[in-house]
Motif scaffolding. Structure first.
Motif, short mmCIF file in Angstrom:
data_model
loop_
_atom_site.label_atom_id
_atom_site.label_comp_id
_atom_site.label_asym_id
_atom_site.label_seq_id
_atom_site.Cartn_x
_atom_site.Cartn_y
_atom_site.Cartn_z
N LEU A 70 2.07 -2.68 -13.51
CA LEU A 70 1.43 -2.81 -14.81
C LEU A 70 0.01 -3.35 -14.73
O LEU A 70 -0.79 -3.12 -15.62
N GLN A 71 -0.29 -4.04 -13.64
CA GLN A 71 -1.66 -4.54 -13.50
C GLN A 71 -2.64 -3.37 -13.64
O GLN A 71 -3.69 -3.50 -14.26
N GLN A 72 -2.27 -2.23 -13.05
CA GLN A 72 -3.15 -1.06 -13.10
C GLN A 72 -3.25 -0.49 -14.51
O GLN A 72 -4.20 0.18 -14.85
N LEU A 73 -2.21 -0.73 -15.31
CA LEU A 73 -2.18 -0.09 -16.63
C LEU A 73 -2.66 -1.00 -17.77
O LEU A 73 -2.93 -0.53 -18.86
N MET A 74 -2.76 -2.31 -17.47
CA MET A 74 -3.07 -3.27 -18.53
C MET A 74 -4.31 -2.92 -19.35
O MET A 74 -4.32 -3.04 -20.57
N ASN A 75 -5.37 -2.46 -18.65
CA ASN A 75 -6.60 -2.18 -19.39
C ASN A 75 -6.47 -1.00 -20.35
O ASN A 75 -7.24 -0.88 -21.29
N MET A 76 -5.46 -0.15 -20.09
CA MET A 76 -5.25 0.98 -21.00
C MET A 76 -4.85 0.45 -22.38
O MET A 76 -5.11 1.07 -23.40
N MET A 77 -4.20 -0.71 -22.38
CA MET A 77 -3.80 -1.31 -23.65
C MET A 77 -5.04 -1.70 -24.45
O MET A 77 -5.16 -1.40 -25.63
N SER A 78 -6.00 -2.31 -23.75
CA SER A 78 -7.21 -2.73 -24.44
C SER A 78 -7.98 -1.53 -24.98
O SER A 78 -8.46 -1.55 -26.11
N ILE A 79 -8.10 -0.51 -24.16
CA ILE A 79 -8.88 0.65 -24.60
C ILE A 79 -8.22 1.27 -25.83
O ILE A 79 -8.89 1.66 -26.79
N GLY A 80 -6.89 1.30 -25.83
CA GLY A 80 -6.17 1.86 -26.96
C GLY A 80 -6.45 1.09 -28.24
O GLY A 80 -6.75 1.67 -29.28
N THR A 81 -6.37 -0.23 -28.15
CA THR A 81 -6.62 -1.07 -29.32
C THR A 81 -8.04 -0.88 -29.84
O THR A 81 -8.25 -0.68 -31.04
N LEU A 82 -9.00 -0.95 -28.91
CA LEU A 82 -10.39 -0.90 -29.34
C LEU A 82 -10.72 0.45 -29.98
O LEU A 82 -11.46 0.52 -30.96
N MET A 83 -10.14 1.50 -29.42
CA MET A 83 -10.37 2.82 -29.98
C MET A 83 -9.84 2.88 -31.42
O MET A 83 -10.52 3.38 -32.31
N ALA A 84 -8.65 2.34 -31.61
CA ALA A 84 -8.07 2.36 -32.96
C ALA A 84 -8.92 1.53 -33.92
O ALA A 84 -9.22 1.97 -35.03
N TYR A 85 -9.34 0.34 -33.49
CA TYR A 85 -10.18 -0.50 -34.34
C TYR A 85 -11.44 0.26 -34.77
O TYR A 85 -11.80 0.29 -35.95
N SER A 86 -12.11 0.88 -33.78
CA SER A 86 -13.37 1.54 -34.11
C SER A 86 -13.13 2.66 -35.11
O SER A 86 -13.89 2.82 -36.06
N LEU A 87 -12.05 3.42 -34.90
CA LEU A 87 -11.82 4.53 -35.81
C LEU A 87 -11.53 4.08 -37.22
O LEU A 87 -11.98 4.69 -38.18
N VAL A 88 -10.78 2.97 -37.33
CA VAL A 88 -10.48 2.49 -38.68
C VAL A 88 -11.78 2.09 -39.39
O VAL A 88 -11.98 2.40 -40.57
#
Ligand code: ARG
Length: 590
Positions: free
Chosen positions: A383-401
């Motif tokens: 999961l260490q390799q995947l953790m940043n995908m979580m951040s990118i997902g959140t930030l993308m959603a925030y920006s779109l909203v």
């Protein structure tokens, strides 16, 4: 692909496939606080203080809070416009268009699955630790896995914990919400205990340690309140920002809240306030009771309590963290099937996700499938390799909203003007008639043209914002501005201001929801830039993985969603009806 839903179609009227409306304001707040206030409360402050900011970590939290609140306000406005399950997905379906909505829904699925998986892993680590990691050692020896992208051993504990919570959430809304409330209260009580007991040991000297008093081998900077300067505070704020991730879970409950348009915005604002207060007080106490350069970045509180000989408190913090992780897990497992439900009800994803169980009144099968997926992810993958995908997902959603808020404010989809647009035959609209009768200048009212201009400005703003943030982050990694980055930053910076100003000169729609963002367009515009900037801080491999994930989503959309879209079928039906009317009319005339 760019077809949009109309706001007016999204009424709160019951549909046949109903989730049950059982969540009140308190439930929503506890969902928000529970899913946001996590391990971060016990770890982030220490980590940021020792690495980047010193005692000024509280300022980093304050900045991160402001940045999250900007997006939070946009979520709140949308929630009061669109009382539907599905958060950013449902919002962008109204604001931008189907394909973007699908991709953001797809991106949220990734964010929540990885979020849930990593929280479960942290939970198993946290429970294992006080006993000297017997579980880890045993599993590592018995079931070692030597594959690059997999974890060193299969984590059965995290697997089981996710499956158990999944059943609970699938069981019923009331039950899981009740448990979530208890967990959240325990979590908050722990934070309060930590703060109150800390008050005994407060020493203001710790906020003002002169450089001479700091041992030479410690990384103590210049001493004082801001030992690493303001730049440290900003870098720290980027880390603290992740402590505020998770409140958007509230926005997925549009179909389960009793009074969605009122309670959801309110719950977002109240939860964010509680969370900010908690983080800031923990940060203040931590740095006031212990010198910043002596903090333990991994477990700051247990470390201090060990030094002070406060064993009971050490246990309390460990238990509090376990509860925090449990609510966090509920906070990610809960929205996941709701987003899928929303997408499947719109025909964009497979039908099974839109089924509501008649007994439990939850998307039962969807919940089980999501839970199993997250459980497998958490037990097997690195999961260490995947953790940043979580951040990118959140930030993308925030920006779109935020972008959706801008788009809807500057176009008035449901107004008479747009009906005119949809139905080209009538040229004179009610709005125009009114405006001429009251002699209002036309530029005060959104029309098809001003709407188009605003959308163009927003689009250019977005592109310039990406250039601006990329050049700033390139300059940052190089350590200094060279001619090119300096020119790029200043030109794009000035352009951003100009675009923002020109957008503010455009007329806004009069159709405002009960809760609306203040200072539009400045608040959403600033929020977009902040979110994009944080996205540019993530590494290239994260971007590559993210693109691959979006590409898979795109294929599903093209081969499934596009054909089965309910909105498409509806629009087609309406078109057919109009066409038939026209033919009948022509026959009559003939
Ligand atoms: N939806 C999520 N990604 N939730 C994770 C929340 C993490 C939480 N903000 C923390 O500080 O620990």
């Amino acid at each position: 692909m760019l077809r949009r839903k109309k706001e007016s179609d999204l009424s709160t009227e019951p549909t046949k496939n109903q989730l049950s409306r059982v969540l009140g304001l308190v439930d929503l707040i506890s969902l928000g606080v529970g899913s946001t206030l996590g391990l971060g409360a016990y770890v982030l402050a220490g980590e940021v203080a020792v690495k980047f900011t010193g005692p000024a970590v509280v300022l980093s939290f304050a900045f991160a809070a402001v940045a999250s609140a900007l997006s939070g306000l946009c979520y709140a406005e949308f929630a009061s416009r669109v009382p539907k399950a599905g958060s950013a997905y449902a919002f962008s379906y109204v604001g931008i268009g189907e394909i973007v909505a699908f991709l953001i829904g797809w991106d949220l699925i990734l964010e929540y699955s990885i979020g849930c998986a990593s929280i479960a892993r942290a939970l198993s680590g946290h429970i294992d630790k006080p006993f000297g990691h017997p579980m880890r050692e045993y599993l590592k020896e018995t079931f070692p896995m030597h594959v690059d992208f997999l974890a060193p051993y299969p984590d059965f504990f995290s697997f089981t914990s996710i499956i158990m919570l999944t059943f609970l959430i699938a069981w019923g809304m009331r039950e899981s919400s009740f448990l979530n409330k208890i967990f959240t209260v325990v979590n908050l009580l722990t934070v309060i205990t930590v703060v109150l007991t800390g008050l005994i040991k407060v020493d203001t000297y710790n906020w003002n340690i002169p450089k001479e008093d700091i041992p030479l081998d410690a990384k103590g900077g210049e001493g004082g309140f801001l030992p690493f300067g303001w730049s440290g505070v900003f870098v720290g704020a980027a880390t603290c920002f992740y402590g505020f991730v998770g409140f958007d879970a509230i926005a997925t409950t549009g179909e389960e809240a009793k009074r969605p348009t009122k309670d959801i915005p309110l719950a977002i604002v109240i939860s964010l306030s509680i969370i900010t207060l908690s983080y800031c007080s923990v940060a203040i106490i931590l740095t006031l009771i212990w010198p910043y350069y002596k903090q333990d970045p991994e477990a700051p509180f247990p470390h201090i309590y060990q030094e002070l000989g406060w064993q009971a408190l050490e246990w309390i913090v460990t238990i509090g963290a376990v509860f925090a992780l449990c609510t966090n897990m509920i906070g990610t497992l809960f929205p996941l099937p709701r987003i899928l439900y929303s997408m499947a009800s719109d025909g964009l994803l497979f039908h099974i996700f839109s089924k509501v169980d008649s007994k439990t009144k939850t998307p039962f099968w969807g919940t089980l499938i999501c839970g199993t997926f997250a459980a497998i992810l958490s037990s097997l993958f690195d999961l260490q390799q995947l953790m940043n995908m979580m951040s990118i997902g959140t930030l993308m959603a925030y920006s779109l909203v935020c972008i959706c808020v801008l788009v809807l404010r500057y176009t008035n989809d449901d107004s008479e003007e747009c009906k005119v647009r949809d139905n080209g035959r009538f040229r004179v609209s009610l709005m125009r008639l009114l405006s001429s009768s009251f002699n209002l200048p036309n530029s005060q009212i959104t029309t098809k043209n001003t709407g188009r201009t605003s959308v163009k400005i927003i689009l250019v703003y977005l592109i310039v914002a990406i250039c601006f943030c990329s050049s700033v982050s390139i300059a940052q990694t190089e350590g200094k501005f060279n001619m090119i980055t300096y020119a790029a930053c200043s030109v794009s910076g000035v352009l951003l201001l100009v675009l923002c100003y020109s957008l503010s000169r455009q007329p806004q729609s009069t159709n405002r929801p009960t809760f609306h963002v203040p200072c539009v367009p400045f608040v959403p515009c600033l929020s977009v830039v902040l979110n994009i900037y944080l996205m540019t801080q993530l590494d290239t491999s994260t971007w590559i993985r993210f693109t691959v994930w979006l590409f898979i989503g795109l294929l599903i959309y093209l081969f499934y969603g596009l054909r089965n879209s309910v909105e498409r079928l509806n629009q087609r039906r309406i078109l057919d009806e109009t066409y038939m009317k026209q033919i009948r009319y022509e026959i009559q005339v003939y």
